[in-house]
Design an enzyme around this catalytic site. Structure first.
Site, PDB file in Angstrom:
ATOM      1  N   ARG A 259       3.555  15.148 -27.345  1.00 64.52           N
ATOM      2  CA  ARG A 259       4.080  15.268 -28.713  1.00 64.52           C
ATOM      3  C   ARG A 259       4.672  16.654 -28.922  1.00 64.52           C
ATOM      4  NH1 ARG A 259      -1.041  12.498 -32.006  1.00 64.52           N
ATOM      5  NH2 ARG A 259      -1.044  10.560 -30.805  1.00 64.52           N
ATOM      6  N   ARG A 274      -4.171  21.477 -30.424  1.00 60.27           N
ATOM      7  CA  ARG A 274      -2.865  20.869 -30.719  1.00 60.27           C
ATOM      8  C   ARG A 274      -1.863  21.264 -29.633  1.00 60.27           C
ATOM      9  NH1 ARG A 274      -1.768  18.764 -35.721  1.00 60.27           N
ATOM     10  NH2 ARG A 274      -3.414  20.014 -36.676  1.00 60.27           N
ATOM     11  N   GLU A 346     -10.772  16.199 -36.487  1.00 58.98           N
ATOM     12  CA  GLU A 346     -10.515  14.833 -36.049  1.00 58.98           C
ATOM     13  C   GLU A 346     -10.566  14.733 -34.535  1.00 58.98           C
ATOM     14  OE1 GLU A 346      -6.745  11.985 -35.275  1.00 58.98           O
ATOM     15  OE2 GLU A 346      -6.524  13.490 -36.865  1.00 58.98           O
ATOM     16  N   SER A 349      -8.792   8.495 -34.521  1.00 54.67           N
ATOM     17  CA  SER A 349      -8.381   7.703 -35.672  1.00 54.67           C
ATOM     18  C   SER A 349      -8.403   6.241 -35.262  1.00 54.67           C
ATOM     19  CB  SER A 349      -6.971   8.077 -36.135  1.00 54.67           C
ATOM     20  OG  SER A 349      -6.971   9.257 -36.888  1.00 54.67           O
ATOM     21  N   ARG A 387     -10.144  17.278 -27.075  1.00 58.87           N
ATOM     22  CA  ARG A 387     -10.943  17.685 -28.239  1.00 58.87           C
ATOM     23  C   ARG A 387     -12.430  17.441 -27.979  1.00 58.87           C
ATOM     24  NH1 ARG A 387      -7.604  16.939 -33.904  1.00 58.87           N
ATOM     25  NH2 ARG A 387      -5.687  17.948 -33.162  1.00 58.87           N
TER      26      ARG A 387
END
Length: 423
Positions: A259, A274, A346, A349, A387
């Protein structure tokens, strides 16, 4: 993708749903395009009938040697063809316009999704484990033990990349193997190894295109690097006519994900939170519509099981209408406790997308009444490996450059109980 028939039948439902997401949509314009398209199709069908009738009459007139009538009817047929050609062009333009309008609009939130504009309206519904005492940040720990190298990553690739070494690289690989084993052997998912490069249609099918193209990496020859394994896994059933006996379908894959993080300038620039490239284990389900809510709870439970096995403190949030993803009708976020940052972040999800993606992918199945309907799709991280590694470094840090290895990971790491300077 939305069903224009449903919008036509109950436009207020869609108006309210989009308003719940904070969007003002000119739905009357969409319905006007739909109306013009339907009229164009009707006019085309009528002209087709007239042309066919005229062609039959030409044959009869030729048999009767009525040259004058043949000439007139032939001119009528040519006029019909010209008008039909114009209508076909209008039909293509209207169809394309309607598709563009519908494909750019997000899914409608489920009734029990809390209303709000952003994450501040998310609601905590569960908390597990005790928050551990404060620790250094994960990148400080990783650099202290000499196994996390950002300087070399910048030299090779630039910012937002990382290099893991030695036992930390082993722990990352072990985490992925543990997660896959858990989801396959205990949770009943089928493991799939998927391509990291996909075509436009695959990205469109799951909702990454056209709206989020700026956040994706694209190759010069037109392929897209996957932002999540959700894309290839869900598209395994694109353009398919399934049987009810095929469902539920449950897939799991471990992939690298890519990303641009275009909307995250200045956020989490240090560490593994990130990155442009990151490893993730992804879960995807394709199910009958009537079982999709139960499947969402099941999916959430499978992701939770990984955190429980690793004994990492976490909480479960239900996302507000303004914080949900584009394709979702309902989303749970799993947030792991990070003592080095003194907050929850997070780590997964879990989303129900109803028939939003299956419509975009042209996926159907035959129900018990032999009727073709669109299945519901779901996806969720099970978990984000990077993460999870962050959470272990911060929650299992013992000080003096030593990190304890979670019990469930030790068999994957040749019995290693600690990593670090004195491991």
């Amino acid at each position: 993708m939305h069903d224009i028939n449903k919008i036509r039948e109950n436009k207020n439902l869609f108006i309210q749903g989009w308003e719940k997401r904070g969007l003002q949509v000119d739905i009357d314009n969409i319905l006007d395009i739909d109306k013009d398209l339907r009229k164009t199709i009707t006019d085309l069908q009528e002209l087709q009938t007239k042309r066919n009738d005229a062609s039959k009459l030409i044959g009869k007139a030729k048999q009767e040697a009525d040259d004058s009538r043949v000439s007139k009817l032939s001119k009528d047929v040519q006029n019909f063809k010209k008008r039909m050609q114009d209508l076909e062009e209008s039909k293509l333009l209207l169809s394309s316009n309607l598709k563009d309008q519908l494909s750019s609009l997000p899914n409608i939130p489920h009734d029990d999704v809390p209303e709000g504009l952003d994450e501040n309206s998310n609601i905590q519904i569960k908390e597990f484990g005790n928050k551990t005492k404060p620790s250094p940040n994960h990148f400080e720990i990783g650099e202290e033990i000499g196994m996390l190298d950002f300087e070399s990553a910048v030299k090779l690739s630039g910012s937002r990349f990382s290099i893991l070494k030695k036992d930390l690289a082993l722990m990352e690989r072990s985490l992925a193997n543990f997660m896959i084993d858990q989801h396959v052997n205990i949770n009943g998912y089928d493991e799939v190894s998927v391509p990291y490069l996909v075509k436009d249609d695959a990205m469109f099918g799951t909702g990454q295109l056209p709206k989020f193209s700026d956040d994706q990496f694209k190759t010069e020859d037109g392929f897209w690097l996957i932002p999540t394994a959700e894309v290839p896994l869900t598209n395994l059933v694109s353009n398919s006519n399934l049987q009810v006996s095929d469902l539920p379908i449950r897939y799991v894959a471990y992939t690298q994900c890519f990303r641009k993080e275009a909307g995250a300038a200045g956020k989490d620039t240090k560490g593994l939170i990130r990155l442009h490239q990151f490893p993730k284990v992804e879960l995807v389900s394709i199910v009958k519509p009537e079982s999709s809510i139960d499947e969402l709870e099941r999916l959430l439970s499978c992701a939770e099981g990984i955190l429980k096995s690793l004994e990492l403190p976490y909480r479960v949030m239900i996302l507000s209408s303004g914080d949900m993803g584009f394709s979702a009708v309902k989303t749970y976020d799993l947030e792991v406790w990070l003592p080095g940052q003194n907050l929850y972040r997070e780590i997964s999800s879990c989303s129900l997308c109803s028939d939003f993606q299956s419509r975009r992918m042209n996926t159907k199945f035959k129900d018990n009444n032999n009727k073709k309907i669109h299945p519901h799709t779901l996806n969720g991280s099970g978990l984000a490996v990077g993460r999870t590694l962050v959470a272990i470094l911060e929650n299992y840090y013992e000080g003096n450059g030593v990190v304890r290895v979670p019990d469930v990971l030790q068999p994957y790491m040749s019995g290693m109980k600690k990593i670090g300077l004195k491991s």
